[in-house]
Design a protein around this motif. Sequence first.
Motif, PDB file in Angstrom:
ATOM      1  N   SER A 198     -33.697  40.371  31.795  1.00 44.48           N
ATOM      2  CA  SER A 198     -32.902  39.432  32.583  1.00 44.48           C
ATOM      3  C   SER A 198     -31.660  39.007  31.805  1.00 44.48           C
ATOM      4  N   THR A 199     -30.639  38.577  32.547  1.00 43.83           N
ATOM      5  CA  THR A 199     -29.437  38.039  31.921  1.00 43.83           C
ATOM      6  C   THR A 199     -29.078  36.712  32.582  1.00 43.83           C
ATOM      7  N   LEU A 200     -28.472  35.847  31.791  1.00 43.59           N
ATOM      8  CA  LEU A 200     -28.032  34.542  32.283  1.00 43.59           C
ATOM      9  C   LEU A 200     -26.599  34.318  31.839  1.00 43.59           C
ATOM     10  N   TRP A 201     -25.734  34.035  32.801  1.00 46.67           N
ATOM     11  CA  TRP A 201     -24.389  33.557  32.509  1.00 46.67           C
ATOM     12  C   TRP A 201     -24.403  32.064  32.767  1.00 46.67           C
ATOM     13  N   THR A 202     -23.879  31.279  31.837  1.00 48.35           N
ATOM     14  CA  THR A 202     -23.880  29.835  32.003  1.00 48.35           C
ATOM     15  C   THR A 202     -22.486  29.292  31.710  1.00 48.35           C
ATOM     16  N   VAL A 203     -22.005  28.429  32.598  1.00 45.47           N
ATOM     17  CA  VAL A 203     -20.620  27.982  32.602  1.00 45.47           C
ATOM     18  C   VAL A 203     -20.554  26.473  32.384  1.00 45.47           C
ATOM     19  N   GLU A 204     -19.697  26.056  31.453  1.00 41.23           N
ATOM     20  CA  GLU A 204     -19.504  24.630  31.169  1.00 41.23           C
ATOM     21  C   GLU A 204     -18.041  24.383  30.842  1.00 41.23           C
ATOM     22  N   LEU A 205     -17.474  23.338  31.401  1.00 40.82           N
ATOM     23  CA  LEU A 205     -16.082  22.979  31.155  1.00 40.82           C
ATOM     24  C   LEU A 205     -15.903  22.321  29.781  1.00 40.82           C
ATOM     25  N   GLU A 206     -16.858  21.483  29.391  1.00 44.53           N
ATOM     26  CA  GLU A 206     -16.745  20.700  28.155  1.00 44.53           C
ATOM     27  C   GLU A 206     -17.331  21.462  26.972  1.00 44.53           C
ATOM     28  N   GLU A 207     -16.464  21.913  26.082  1.00 45.37           N
ATOM     29  CA  GLU A 207     -16.907  22.735  24.956  1.00 45.37           C
ATOM     30  C   GLU A 207     -17.903  22.015  24.052  1.00 45.37           C
ATOM     31  N   ASN A 208     -17.707  20.714  23.809  1.00 46.22           N
ATOM     32  CA  ASN A 208     -18.623  19.995  22.923  1.00 46.22           C
ATOM     33  C   ASN A 208     -20.045  19.946  23.477  1.00 46.22           C
ATOM     34  N   TYR A 209     -20.198  19.943  24.800  1.00 40.46           N
ATOM     35  CA  TYR A 209     -21.537  20.002  25.387  1.00 40.46           C
ATOM     36  C   TYR A 209     -22.122  21.406  25.225  1.00 40.46           C
ATOM     37  N   SER A 210     -21.343  22.394  25.559  1.00 46.56           N
ATOM     38  CA  SER A 210     -21.813  23.779  25.466  1.00 46.56           C
ATOM     39  C   SER A 210     -22.206  24.146  24.036  1.00 46.56           C
ATOM     40  N   GLN A 211     -21.528  23.575  23.055  1.00 44.79           N
ATOM     41  CA  GLN A 211     -21.841  23.888  21.661  1.00 44.79           C
ATOM     42  C   GLN A 211     -23.282  23.533  21.302  1.00 44.79           C
ATOM     43  N   VAL A 212     -23.814  22.472  21.900  1.00 50.21           N
ATOM     44  CA  VAL A 212     -25.211  22.110  21.654  1.00 50.21           C
ATOM     45  C   VAL A 212     -26.117  23.236  22.142  1.00 50.21           C
ATOM     46  N   ALA A 213     -25.865  23.717  23.361  1.00 51.04           N
ATOM     47  CA  ALA A 213     -26.661  24.816  23.911  1.00 51.04           C
ATOM     48  C   ALA A 213     -26.508  26.073  23.067  1.00 51.04           C
ATOM     49  N   GLN A 214     -25.293  26.345  22.610  1.00 49.45           N
ATOM     50  CA  GLN A 214     -25.052  27.550  21.824  1.00 49.45           C
ATOM     51  C   GLN A 214     -25.712  27.483  20.446  1.00 49.45           C
ATOM     52  N   GLN A 215     -25.861  26.287  19.893  1.00 49.55           N
ATOM     53  CA  GLN A 215     -26.586  26.141  18.626  1.00 49.55           C
ATOM     54  C   GLN A 215     -28.032  26.584  18.778  1.00 49.55           C
ATOM     55  N   VAL A 216     -28.604  26.279  19.930  1.00 55.96           N
ATOM     56  CA  VAL A 216     -30.007  26.582  20.182  1.00 55.96           C
ATOM     57  C   VAL A 216     -30.203  28.011  20.692  1.00 55.96           C
ATOM     58  N   LEU A 217     -29.319  28.464  21.567  1.00 55.79           N
ATOM     59  CA  LEU A 217     -29.517  29.729  22.278  1.00 55.79           C
ATOM     60  C   LEU A 217     -28.472  30.798  21.972  1.00 55.79           C
ATOM     61  N   GLY A 218     -27.551  30.512  21.072  1.00 52.88           N
ATOM     62  CA  GLY A 218     -26.448  31.420  20.812  1.00 52.88           C
ATOM     63  C   GLY A 218     -26.852  32.797  20.334  1.00 52.88           C
ATOM     64  N   ASP A 219     -28.036  32.941  19.760  1.00 52.18           N
ATOM     65  CA  ASP A 219     -28.509  34.247  19.287  1.00 52.18           C
ATOM     66  C   ASP A 219     -29.261  35.030  20.359  1.00 52.18           C
ATOM     67  N   ASP A 220     -29.474  34.428  21.498  1.00 52.65           N
ATOM     68  CA  ASP A 220     -30.199  35.096  22.580  1.00 52.65           C
ATOM     69  C   ASP A 220     -29.234  36.031  23.308  1.00 52.65           C
ATOM     70  N   ARG A 221     -29.400  37.311  23.133  1.00 52.01           N
ATOM     71  CA  ARG A 221     -28.474  38.302  23.691  1.00 52.01           C
ATOM     72  C   ARG A 221     -28.527  38.385  25.215  1.00 52.01           C
ATOM     73  N   ARG A 222     -29.510  37.767  25.823  1.00 52.04           N
ATOM     74  CA  ARG A 222     -29.597  37.767  27.286  1.00 52.04           C
ATOM     75  C   ARG A 222     -28.639  36.755  27.917  1.00 52.04           C
ATOM     76  N   ILE A 223     -28.107  35.852  27.089  1.00 55.31           N
ATOM     77  CA  ILE A 223     -27.313  34.728  27.597  1.00 55.31           C
ATOM     78  C   ILE A 223     -25.854  34.873  27.181  1.00 55.31           C
ATOM     79  N   LYS A 224     -24.963  34.657  28.142  1.00 56.19           N
ATOM     80  CA  LYS A 224     -23.525  34.669  27.873  1.00 56.19           C
ATOM     81  C   LYS A 224     -22.966  33.305  28.279  1.00 56.19           C
TER      82      LYS A 224
END
Length: 192
Positions: A73-99
Motif C-alpha cells: 500500500s501507499t499513502l500520500w499525505t498533504v499538510e500546509l503547515e510544515e512545522n506540523y508535518s515535521q512531527v509526522a515525518q520524524q515518526v514516519l519519514g523512513d516508511d517508504r510507503r508514505i510520501k
Amino acid sequence: MKEMNDTPTHTPRAITHIKEASQTLGFTMNCDDLTGGLLKTLAASKPGGRLLELGTGTGLSTVWIAGGMNKDSTLWTVELEENYSQVAQQVLGDDRRIKFFIEDGTAFLERHQNEQFDFIFADTWPGKYWSLELALNMVKPGGFYIIDDMIEQSNWPEGHAEKAEVLLETLDKRTDISKLNWSTGIVICTKL
C-alpha cells in the motif's frame, strides 16, 4: 456474554510522541483513538491500495492509517503547515510507503486531479468544505471517502456549523456514493 469494548487494539507506539509534540505546538485537531482505530481498519481493507490523507496535521491519523496498510500500500499525505508535518515525518519519514507533501490541499488536488485513490481521508478544509468535487472524483469505485468532526465542537470557529450542515446536505444529495454518518461525527462514503 462479555461486553463489547470499542477501544482499538494494537495502538501504534508513536501515538504518545505525537500527542506530546502536538501539545507543545498547540495543535488540538488530532483525531481521537476511536477514529484512528476505524481509519486503521478501513486502510487494512484495501491491501495494495493507494491512500490519500488531506490534512496530515502532526501525523496522529497518519500513524493509524499506516498501521492498517500492508507492504504494497501507499499513502500520500498533504499538510500546509510544515512545522506540523515535521512531527509526522520524524515518526514516519523512513516508511517508504508514505510520501509527504507540504502544500495547500486545493493546489494538491488540482495538480493531481487525474490520480485515483482507494481511500481518501479529508481531514482539512480542502477536499471537504471546498474542492469537494475534485476529491470525490479521485475516489475509485468501491473506494472510501472519509471525513470526521461533523458534530459541532466547542473549538469550531463561528460559522463552521453552517459549513458542516451544507456539506452533509451536499453529500446526502449525491447518487454516486453510499453514505454512513457514524459515531462522533464521522462520515464514511463508498464510491458506487
